[in-house]
Design a protein around this motif. Sequence first.
Motif, PDB file in Angstrom:
ATOM      1  N   GLN A  97      16.116  26.358 -38.838  1.00  0.00           N
ATOM      2  CA  GLN A  97      16.253  26.016 -37.417  1.00  0.00           C
ATOM      3  C   GLN A  97      17.621  25.399 -37.131  1.00  0.00           C
ATOM      4  O   GLN A  97      18.228  25.669 -36.097  1.00  0.00           O
ATOM      5  N   ALA A  98      18.126  24.575 -38.052  1.00  0.00           N
ATOM      6  CA  ALA A  98      19.436  23.952 -37.863  1.00  0.00           C
ATOM      7  C   ALA A  98      20.545  25.000 -37.848  1.00  0.00           C
ATOM      8  O   ALA A  98      21.474  24.919 -37.049  1.00  0.00           O
ATOM      9  N   ARG A 132      20.361  27.939 -36.791  1.00  0.00           N
ATOM     10  CA  ARG A 132      20.281  28.734 -35.565  1.00  0.00           C
ATOM     11  C   ARG A 132      21.114  28.154 -34.429  1.00  0.00           C
ATOM     12  O   ARG A 132      21.350  28.818 -33.430  1.00  0.00           O
ATOM     13  N   CYS A 133      21.596  26.921 -34.572  1.00  0.00           N
ATOM     14  CA  CYS A 133      22.440  26.340 -33.520  1.00  0.00           C
ATOM     15  C   CYS A 133      23.820  26.981 -33.495  1.00  0.00           C
ATOM     16  O   CYS A 133      24.559  26.836 -32.524  1.00  0.00           O
ATOM     17  N   LYS A 167      28.826  16.318 -42.131  1.00  0.00           N
ATOM     18  CA  LYS A 167      28.584  14.893 -41.892  1.00  0.00           C
ATOM     19  C   LYS A 167      29.903  14.161 -41.632  1.00  0.00           C
ATOM     20  O   LYS A 167      30.034  13.396 -40.678  1.00  0.00           O
ATOM     21  N   ALA A 170      13.309  23.502 -41.480  1.00  0.00           N
ATOM     22  CA  ALA A 170      14.253  22.668 -40.721  1.00  0.00           C
ATOM     23  C   ALA A 170      15.683  23.175 -40.912  1.00  0.00           C
ATOM     24  O   ALA A 170      16.469  23.204 -39.961  1.00  0.00           O
ATOM     25  N   LEU A 171      16.045  23.597 -42.136  1.00  0.00           N
ATOM     26  CA  LEU A 171      17.373  24.142 -42.401  1.00  0.00           C
ATOM     27  C   LEU A 171      17.587  25.424 -41.609  1.00  0.00           C
ATOM     28  O   LEU A 171      18.637  25.616 -40.987  1.00  0.00           O
ATOM     29  N   SER A 197      11.158  21.462 -45.120  1.00  0.00           N
ATOM     30  CA  SER A 197      12.593  21.192 -45.185  1.00  0.00           C
ATOM     31  C   SER A 197      13.394  22.487 -45.101  1.00  0.00           C
ATOM     32  O   SER A 197      14.480  22.512 -44.526  1.00  0.00           O
TER      33      SER A 197
END
Length: 198
Positions: free
Chosen positions: A12-13, A15-16, A48, A9-10, A6
Amino acid sequence: MRPPSSLEALIQALRCLPGVGPKSAQRMAYHLLQRDQDGARRLAESMKNAVENVRHCNMCNTFTEADICEICASPRRDRSLLCVVETPGDLLMMEQTQTYRGLYFVLMGRLSPLDGIGPKDIHLESLIRRASDRIVKEVILATNFTVEGEATAHYIGELLGVQGLKVSRIARGLPVGGELEHVDAGTLAQAFIERRAV
């Protein structure tokens, strides 16, 4: 040792985001988890909500939560003027000058064939429809003074010129408070070319 999935994943997120590489993303992720979990929750909730509620204005294409943004809905704006900008951030900068009282169209980008961005990718069909509504009398091109911004302005100018619309381009020149010795030669040359009578 690999970080938990997790956490990966954070990272990598994150990095957008523009300008955020692997190390910066890792630092941000660790900071949020170690020192500001409340901030991380607020960030997640805000993202969100924005993704679910923010959409494009039906008239100018900027971001809004309504069908028509506040600027387009205002009866105090001059509907005969349409300023074309690349991004919502550019629109906000124009508004901060408090000198422009017309309406806008936000391209959400600029032409860049090398990056695969063509006319359909920047909503040019919508711009042509918007500018050809018989209310707009002048289109002001306020794209950036980059190679892509100049190409975009030229392309739009050609498209709108055949529609019989007056098309103008914001001027280039010296920054307010700038000194000649600190200005690049290209900017100084352009300021000289675009000089006006006093």
